[in-house]
Design a protein around this motif. Sequence first.
Motif, PDB file in Angstrom:
ATOM      1  N   THR A   4       2.703  18.111  -5.862  1.00  0.00           N
ATOM      2  CA  THR A   4       1.731  17.214  -6.495  1.00  0.00           C
ATOM      3  C   THR A   4       2.327  15.815  -6.582  1.00  0.00           C
ATOM      4  O   THR A   4       3.516  15.619  -6.380  1.00  0.00           O
ATOM      5  CB  THR A   4       1.392  17.667  -7.940  1.00  0.00           C
ATOM      6  N   GLN A   5       1.462  14.859  -6.916  1.00  0.00           N
ATOM      7  CA  GLN A   5       1.942  13.535  -7.312  1.00  0.00           C
ATOM      8  C   GLN A   5       2.542  13.673  -8.716  1.00  0.00           C
ATOM      9  O   GLN A   5       2.567  14.766  -9.271  1.00  0.00           O
ATOM     10  CB  GLN A   5       0.792  12.531  -7.267  1.00  0.00           C
ATOM     11  N   THR A   6       2.976  12.552  -9.301  1.00  0.00           N
ATOM     12  CA  THR A   6       3.825  12.672 -10.493  1.00  0.00           C
ATOM     13  C   THR A   6       3.089  12.740 -11.844  1.00  0.00           C
ATOM     14  O   THR A   6       3.702  13.093 -12.848  1.00  0.00           O
ATOM     15  CB  THR A   6       4.815  11.486 -10.559  1.00  0.00           C
ATOM     16  N   SER A  32       7.322  12.520  -3.797  1.00  0.00           N
ATOM     17  CA  SER A  32       6.702  11.474  -2.979  1.00  0.00           C
ATOM     18  C   SER A  32       6.218  12.093  -1.672  1.00  0.00           C
ATOM     19  O   SER A  32       6.844  13.028  -1.161  1.00  0.00           O
ATOM     20  CB  SER A  32       7.732  10.388  -2.684  1.00  0.00           C
ATOM     21  N   TRP A  33       5.167  11.539  -1.097  1.00  0.00           N
ATOM     22  CA  TRP A  33       4.688  12.125   0.165  1.00  0.00           C
ATOM     23  C   TRP A  33       5.677  11.881   1.291  1.00  0.00           C
ATOM     24  O   TRP A  33       5.643  12.567   2.300  1.00  0.00           O
ATOM     25  CB  TRP A  33       3.280  11.674   0.501  1.00  0.00           C
ATOM     26  N   SER A  34       6.598  10.937   1.110  1.00  0.00           N
ATOM     27  CA  SER A  34       7.585  10.685   2.158  1.00  0.00           C
ATOM     28  C   SER A  34       8.494  11.909   2.377  1.00  0.00           C
ATOM     29  O   SER A  34       9.108  12.052   3.428  1.00  0.00           O
ATOM     30  CB  SER A  34       8.434   9.459   1.815  1.00  0.00           C
ATOM     31  N   GLU A  47      -2.255  19.067  -1.782  1.00  0.00           N
ATOM     32  CA  GLU A  47      -3.662  18.638  -1.753  1.00  0.00           C
ATOM     33  C   GLU A  47      -3.738  17.222  -1.209  1.00  0.00           C
ATOM     34  O   GLU A  47      -2.873  16.398  -1.515  1.00  0.00           O
ATOM     35  CB  GLU A  47      -4.271  18.675  -3.168  1.00  0.00           C
ATOM     36  N   ASN A  48      -4.766  16.946  -0.426  1.00  0.00           N
ATOM     37  CA  ASN A  48      -5.003  15.589   0.087  1.00  0.00           C
ATOM     38  C   ASN A  48      -6.347  15.541   0.817  1.00  0.00           C
ATOM     39  O   ASN A  48      -6.882  16.587   1.186  1.00  0.00           O
ATOM     40  CB  ASN A  48      -3.872  15.164   1.050  1.00  0.00           C
ATOM     41  N   PRO A  49      -6.872  14.334   1.060  1.00  0.00           N
ATOM     42  CA  PRO A  49      -8.053  14.255   1.925  1.00  0.00           C
ATOM     43  C   PRO A  49      -7.673  14.615   3.366  1.00  0.00           C
ATOM     44  O   PRO A  49      -6.508  14.447   3.757  1.00  0.00           O
ATOM     45  CB  PRO A  49      -8.473  12.784   1.838  1.00  0.00           C
ATOM     46  N   ILE A  50      -8.668  15.024   4.155  1.00  0.00           N
ATOM     47  CA  ILE A  50      -8.391  15.544   5.502  1.00  0.00           C
ATOM     48  C   ILE A  50      -7.699  14.513   6.399  1.00  0.00           C
ATOM     49  O   ILE A  50      -6.783  14.843   7.143  1.00  0.00           O
ATOM     50  CB  ILE A  50      -9.701  16.047   6.157  1.00  0.00           C
ATOM     51  N   PHE A  51      -8.110  13.237   6.310  1.00  0.00           N
ATOM     52  CA  PHE A  51      -7.500  12.241   7.214  1.00  0.00           C
ATOM     53  C   PHE A  51      -5.998  12.170   6.987  1.00  0.00           C
ATOM     54  O   PHE A  51      -5.214  12.017   7.928  1.00  0.00           O
ATOM     55  CB  PHE A  51      -8.147  10.847   7.020  1.00  0.00           C
ATOM     56  N   PHE A  52      -5.595  12.309   5.720  1.00  0.00           N
ATOM     57  CA  PHE A  52      -4.183  12.162   5.385  1.00  0.00           C
ATOM     58  C   PHE A  52      -3.399  13.393   5.847  1.00  0.00           C
ATOM     59  O   PHE A  52      -2.282  13.276   6.360  1.00  0.00           O
ATOM     60  CB  PHE A  52      -4.027  11.936   3.877  1.00  0.00           C
ATOM     61  N   THR A  76       0.840  -1.201   0.000  1.00  0.00           N
ATOM     62  CA  THR A  76       0.000   0.000   0.000  1.00  0.00           C
ATOM     63  C   THR A  76       0.881   1.259   0.000  1.00  0.00           C
ATOM     64  O   THR A  76       2.076   1.173   0.288  1.00  0.00           O
ATOM     65  CB  THR A  76      -0.935   0.055   1.240  1.00  0.00           C
ATOM     66  N   GLU A  77       0.272   2.380  -0.298  1.00  0.00           N
ATOM     67  CA  GLU A  77       1.020   3.656  -0.342  1.00  0.00           C
ATOM     68  C   GLU A  77       0.882   4.415   0.971  1.00  0.00           C
ATOM     69  O   GLU A  77       1.252   5.583   1.047  1.00  0.00           O
ATOM     70  CB  GLU A  77       0.471   4.532  -1.477  1.00  0.00           C
ATOM     71  N   GLU A  78       0.290   3.763   1.967  1.00  0.00           N
ATOM     72  CA  GLU A  78       0.058   4.452   3.238  1.00  0.00           C
ATOM     73  C   GLU A  78       0.588   3.599   4.389  1.00  0.00           C
ATOM     74  O   GLU A  78       0.975   2.451   4.171  1.00  0.00           O
ATOM     75  CB  GLU A  78      -1.439   4.767   3.397  1.00  0.00           C
ATOM     76  N   VAL A 105      -6.019   4.859   5.667  1.00  0.00           N
ATOM     77  CA  VAL A 105      -7.117   4.140   4.999  1.00  0.00           C
ATOM     78  C   VAL A 105      -6.626   2.966   4.131  1.00  0.00           C
ATOM     79  O   VAL A 105      -7.140   1.852   4.237  1.00  0.00           O
ATOM     80  CB  VAL A 105      -7.978   5.124   4.168  1.00  0.00           C
ATOM     81  N   GLN A 106      -5.630   3.203   3.281  1.00  0.00           N
ATOM     82  CA  GLN A 106      -5.172   2.131   2.377  1.00  0.00           C
ATOM     83  C   GLN A 106      -4.638   0.937   3.159  1.00  0.00           C
ATOM     84  O   GLN A 106      -4.888  -0.216   2.812  1.00  0.00           O
ATOM     85  CB  GLN A 106      -4.070   2.637   1.440  1.00  0.00           C
ATOM     86  N   TYR A 107      -3.867   1.226   4.201  1.00  0.00           N
ATOM     87  CA  TYR A 107      -3.271   0.135   4.973  1.00  0.00           C
ATOM     88  C   TYR A 107      -4.360  -0.650   5.706  1.00  0.00           C
ATOM     89  O   TYR A 107      -4.361  -1.890   5.701  1.00  0.00           O
ATOM     90  CB  TYR A 107      -2.243   0.685   5.971  1.00  0.00           C
TER      91      TYR A 107
END
Length: 349
Positions: A181-183, A202-204, A219-224, A41-43, A48-50
């Motif tokens: 941004t993402q790529t 990368s978000w890392s 930009e991202n959803p609030i949880f992230f 996963t990317e999280e 959420v993804q994990y």
Amino acid sequence: MVGLAMMFVLGILLAACGGNGDGGDNASGGEGQTYNWKFVTEEVDGQVQYEYAEEFAKRMNEKSDGAVNIEVYEFGGLGSETDQVEQLQSGTVEMAVMSPGFTGNMVKEGQIFALHFLFPDSVEKTQQILNDSEALNTDLREKYEEHSISPLSFWTEGAMQWTSSKEITEPADFENFKMRTQTSPLILESYKAYGAEPTPMSWSELYTALDRGTVEGQENPIFFIGDASFHEVQDYMTLSNHNNYVAMTTVNTDWYEGLNDEMKTMVDETTQEMQEWVFEEQKKQNEEYLQTIKEDTENPTEIVELTDEQRQMFKGKAMPVRDYYRNEVSTVDGQILDKLQEEIEAAGE
Ligand code: 6CS
């Protein structure tokens, strides 16, 4: 970022761990056969993804009476988001939660999710469209399959919001603004349309980049935003709802096609069941983190709600990007976008 040599070693190790099933031929599905799969996963744990992948693994294990064991990998352990895409394509991992925002240089059509103000404002309605859309679940899926990636489902992680070091209420505020941004190139195009200077990463690396001012917003959803603590190093969060964060449950195409009927049905059924589960999970996490951010007095964040008029200004700037997608990005003259737009219209606002 894990170095190339490291990735090479990881690849060999993963391949050596076996892929399709310990008990031999993947298609035979004989009595007593066990299956050991990897799901990346990317999280990270809790996000959420994990949580999705953990729940998916649990359900598969239960349904198969312990025959299917899925090891879930959180983000970071196997490299960057782009490394993970390659691992799924080569079959060193069987399953991945993947964001189209990292595949745009390869699957051009997948950049459809980078278009702002395309889906309805309602996240629930958006999820319904993601579930039912033929444009996405058939036509776009075929485009990914040309690259050995089968998206079995599309799901939202919530509406996207902006965080920033200065207040953003109209497109002019983005003038020369350094936006992470993402790529995928079309994401960059969407921000150039507002006058911003997009920077893919990368978000890392993002927390540090925001902290140091290398970039001024994201930009991202609030949880992230809350879980990754981006709000700690940002002054504003604009509730722009300009887009939805869409993730895909993907499998390596050859591996999936080689599954025996029983396993394939189990994977398909679990993927379908998980649509409702993940909708509730993202909703809960987005609501909780909005409260967390509001209550974090040590790291105050000014929350800006855009008026309808302000959103219309952004929408006006964003609309020409759809023509750009049709004319410059799409390899099928925008047919997938046309079909998706019809489906969105049919679903109503
Ligand atoms: O901003 C990003 O790149 C990350 N955002 C989310 C919601 N999930 C993973 C992704 O890589």
